[in-house]
Design a protein around this motif. Structure first.
Motif, PDB file in Angstrom:
ATOM      1  N   LEU A 180       9.397 -20.677 -14.866  1.00 16.12           N
ATOM      2  CA  LEU A 180      10.181 -21.458 -13.909  1.00 16.12           C
ATOM      3  C   LEU A 180       9.354 -21.777 -12.667  1.00 16.12           C
ATOM      4  CD1 LEU A 180      12.991 -22.634 -13.291  1.00 16.12           C
ATOM      5  CD2 LEU A 180      13.591 -20.439 -12.256  1.00 16.12           C
ATOM      6  N   GLY A 181       8.608 -20.777 -12.197  1.00  7.78           N
ATOM      7  CA  GLY A 181       7.747 -21.013 -11.043  1.00  7.78           C
ATOM      8  C   GLY A 181       6.700 -22.081 -11.315  1.00  7.78           C
ATOM      9  N   ALA A 182       6.108 -22.053 -12.515  1.00  5.16           N
ATOM     10  CA  ALA A 182       5.106 -23.061 -12.871  1.00  5.16           C
ATOM     11  C   ALA A 182       5.722 -24.450 -12.968  1.00  5.16           C
ATOM     12  CB  ALA A 182       4.440 -22.681 -14.194  1.00  5.16           C
ATOM     13  N   ALA A 183       6.935 -24.524 -13.527  1.00  6.40           N
ATOM     14  CA  ALA A 183       7.601 -25.816 -13.681  1.00  6.40           C
ATOM     15  C   ALA A 183       7.966 -26.436 -12.335  1.00  6.40           C
ATOM     16  CB  ALA A 183       8.857 -25.662 -14.538  1.00  6.40           C
ATOM     17  N   LEU A 184       8.230 -25.593 -11.342  1.00  5.72           N
ATOM     18  CA  LEU A 184       8.670 -26.102 -10.038  1.00  5.72           C
ATOM     19  C   LEU A 184       7.531 -26.256  -9.037  1.00  5.72           C
ATOM     20  CD1 LEU A 184      11.998 -24.093  -9.624  1.00  5.72           C
ATOM     21  CD2 LEU A 184      11.695 -26.428 -10.443  1.00  5.72           C
ATOM     22  N   THR A 185       6.335 -25.795  -9.373  1.00  6.91           N
ATOM     23  CA  THR A 185       5.215 -25.904  -8.431  1.00  6.91           C
ATOM     24  C   THR A 185       3.992 -26.562  -9.075  1.00  6.91           C
ATOM     25  OG1 THR A 185       4.482 -23.655  -9.010  1.00  6.91           O
ATOM     26  CG2 THR A 185       5.971 -23.872  -7.127  1.00  6.91           C
ATOM     27  N   LEU A 186       3.448 -25.922 -10.094  1.00  4.75           N
ATOM     28  CA  LEU A 186       2.213 -26.422 -10.702  1.00  4.75           C
ATOM     29  C   LEU A 186       2.435 -27.766 -11.401  1.00  4.75           C
ATOM     30  CD1 LEU A 186      -0.737 -26.011 -11.444  1.00  4.75           C
ATOM     31  CD2 LEU A 186       0.010 -24.662 -13.423  1.00  4.75           C
ATOM     32  N   LEU A 187       3.527 -27.873 -12.152  1.00  7.04           N
ATOM     33  CA  LEU A 187       3.786 -29.113 -12.892  1.00  7.04           C
ATOM     34  C   LEU A 187       3.922 -30.325 -11.969  1.00  7.04           C
ATOM     35  CD1 LEU A 187       4.328 -30.627 -15.520  1.00  7.04           C
ATOM     36  CD2 LEU A 187       6.717 -29.913 -15.357  1.00  7.04           C
TER      37      LEU A 187
END
Length: 469
Positions: A89-96
């Motif tokens: 979830l963190g990756a989807a909301l920041t890195l992506l």
């Protein structure tokens, strides 16, 4: 080891789901609407990003209910999956979004030639939603009947702790188990250990000799201090037989007060009892928290309740099919397992939380899109048709990926991940095909404007959350 396997399964499935939803919305803004990359990212995150956030929170809340089971093994599995979901979830909301902002329209550079780049609204799914709007009962009744029929076997579902049948027949442990039973009786692999004070040794021995569930008792072993004696009692039945559990309960009730009954069979029996005692609580907590989160996201109690009820339908149908496969043994030869005659006892608690979490995933995707159209137009028809038109293609694609991942785990050798892969794969398939793309649009059609009604007193309590950019 199960925590690692299950966390990997969920991280792959949900990570792809979340990415699909955000990337699809970004493409619609950057390529379809010709927005600058920064504005396209902002639009995607203000709409699809919010839906992903609420979806991830729903998954975490559902799995957190498993922590109510007083077992370190189950808590570690739930915590492992929750950690993987949190990082995804963190990756989807920041890195992506950072990567999408850097790529801009280049995100479509390797697109297939027949792909309609930037087409956020699907004409095919809009047409499907319009057909449902015109004839809701024609589509809704067969889907509802099919789900109910599939769910009926749940009422005869039986559970038990894993038996030796979860181990392949070619394994040396399975062969040794069979030889021990042949030589010393069916209960020999599940010998019970009874520890009693030395002063109660004779009384303990007498109870064990007289119990009909005990085939034999080995001579007592006395501790070096002489204060305690250890009795090894062999049950008359296989350790996974329910009668062994009844024997354990009977011994605990009739043995002297200071005596304790242990051993592998007793441990499994106690764990099964702990799971059974917390099943209703876990299910109740998942349902209540799921409803509250949907209510917070959608600002509409009626459609939030419908979302929870339809999730229960998908869950019931998945467990009904699980009963036919794993309890009755239908398809055992194809899947390469030997039926135990029951579903593993941790299935109802663990699988319910996971299936409900995944079902809520698609519920949030669909209804957040419908809510966006409702907030913009105030038209119930546009909300229903627009919601399906803008999210149906992504839901179907995400479900296909998730089903493929889960069914891959169904090919594994051990039975627990096989059960998980099959049950979750079937649940996702039913949820996407029958619930989100049929029953939910039917419910929006039949409820009309009342689906989005919000009482004034509740409106004052809830924060203002919108999915429109």
């Amino acid at each position: 080891i199960w925590a690692m396997n299950f966390a990997l399964m969920f991280a792959l499935a949900l990570g792809i789901d979340y990415s699909l939803f955000i990337v699809n919305r970004f493409r619609g803004a950057a390529i379809g609407s010709k927005l600058e990359p920064r504005d396209a990212v902002a639009g995607a995150m203000d709409t699809a990003g919010k839906a992903v956030l609420f979806s991830g929170l729903t998954v975490l809340i559902s799995l957190s209910a498993v922590m109510l089971v007083p077992s370190p093994a189950f808590r570690s599995m739930a915590l492992g999956i929750m950690l993987s979901v949190a990082f995804v979830l963190g990756a989807a909301l920041t890195l992506l979004p950072a990567v999408l902002g850097k790529l801009g329209p280049k995100v479509d550079r390797l697109a297939l030639p027949w792909v309609h780049s930037g087409e956020h609204r699907s004409a095919r799914f809009a047409g499907w939603a319009e057909r449902i709007w015109r004839r809701p009962l024609l589509f809704g009744v067969p889907a509802l009947v099919l789900l109910v029929v599939l769910a009926l076997p749940v009422f005869s579902l039986e559970t038990g702790m894993p038996s030796i049948k979860v181990v392949p027949k070619t394994a040396s442990s399975r062969q040794g188990y069979d030889r021990v039973q042949e030589a010393f009786g069916p209960g020999a692999p599940g010998t019970l250990q009874i520890v009693a004070p030395g002063s109660d040794g004779e009384a303990t021995r007498r109870v064990l000799d007289e119990d009909p569930g005990i085939a034999g008792v080995a001579p007592a072993t006395t501790s070096p201090s002489g204060r305690e004696g250890l009795f090894l009692a062999t049950p008359t039945a296989d350790p996974s037989d329910p009668s062994v559990g009844a024997t354990i309960d009977r011994l605990r009730a009739t043995l002297p007060a200071g005596a304790l009954v242990g051993g592998a069979a007793a441990e499994n029996h106690d764990l099964e009892g702990a799971l059974g005692a917390r099943t209703a609580l876990v299910i109740g907590v998942v349902l209540v928290l799921g409803f509250l989160l949907l209510l917070l996201a959608l600002q509409a109690p009626v459609i939030a309740a419908v979302g929870v009820v339809t999730n229960l339908l998908a869950t019931g149908a998945a467990f009904g099919i699980a009963k036919l496969i794993f309890q009755d043994g239908h398809g055992a030869g194809i899947l390469g397992f030997e039926s135990q005659g029951f579903l593993n006892a941790w299935g109802p608690v663990f699988f319910f939380a996971m299936i409900f979490a995944i079902s809520m995933d698609y519920t949030v995707f669909l209804l957040s899109s419908a809510k966006e159209h409702w907030d913009r137009t105030g038209d119930a028809k546009e909300a229903a048709i627009g919601g399906v038109a803008h999210s149906g293609r992504v839901i179907l694609a995400a479900a296909a990926v998730m089903v493929a991942i889960f069914f891959t785990f169904a090919l594994s050798g051990p039975l627990p991940p096989k059960e998980m892969g099959v049950i979750l794969g079937i649940a996702v398939l039913l949820d996407a095909a029958l619930i989100r793309l049929v029953l939910m649009p039917v419910a929006l059609r039949l409820l009309g404007r009342s689906a989005w009604a919000l009482p004034a007193w509740l409106d004052r309590l809830l924060p203002d959350i919108r999915f429109g950019h």
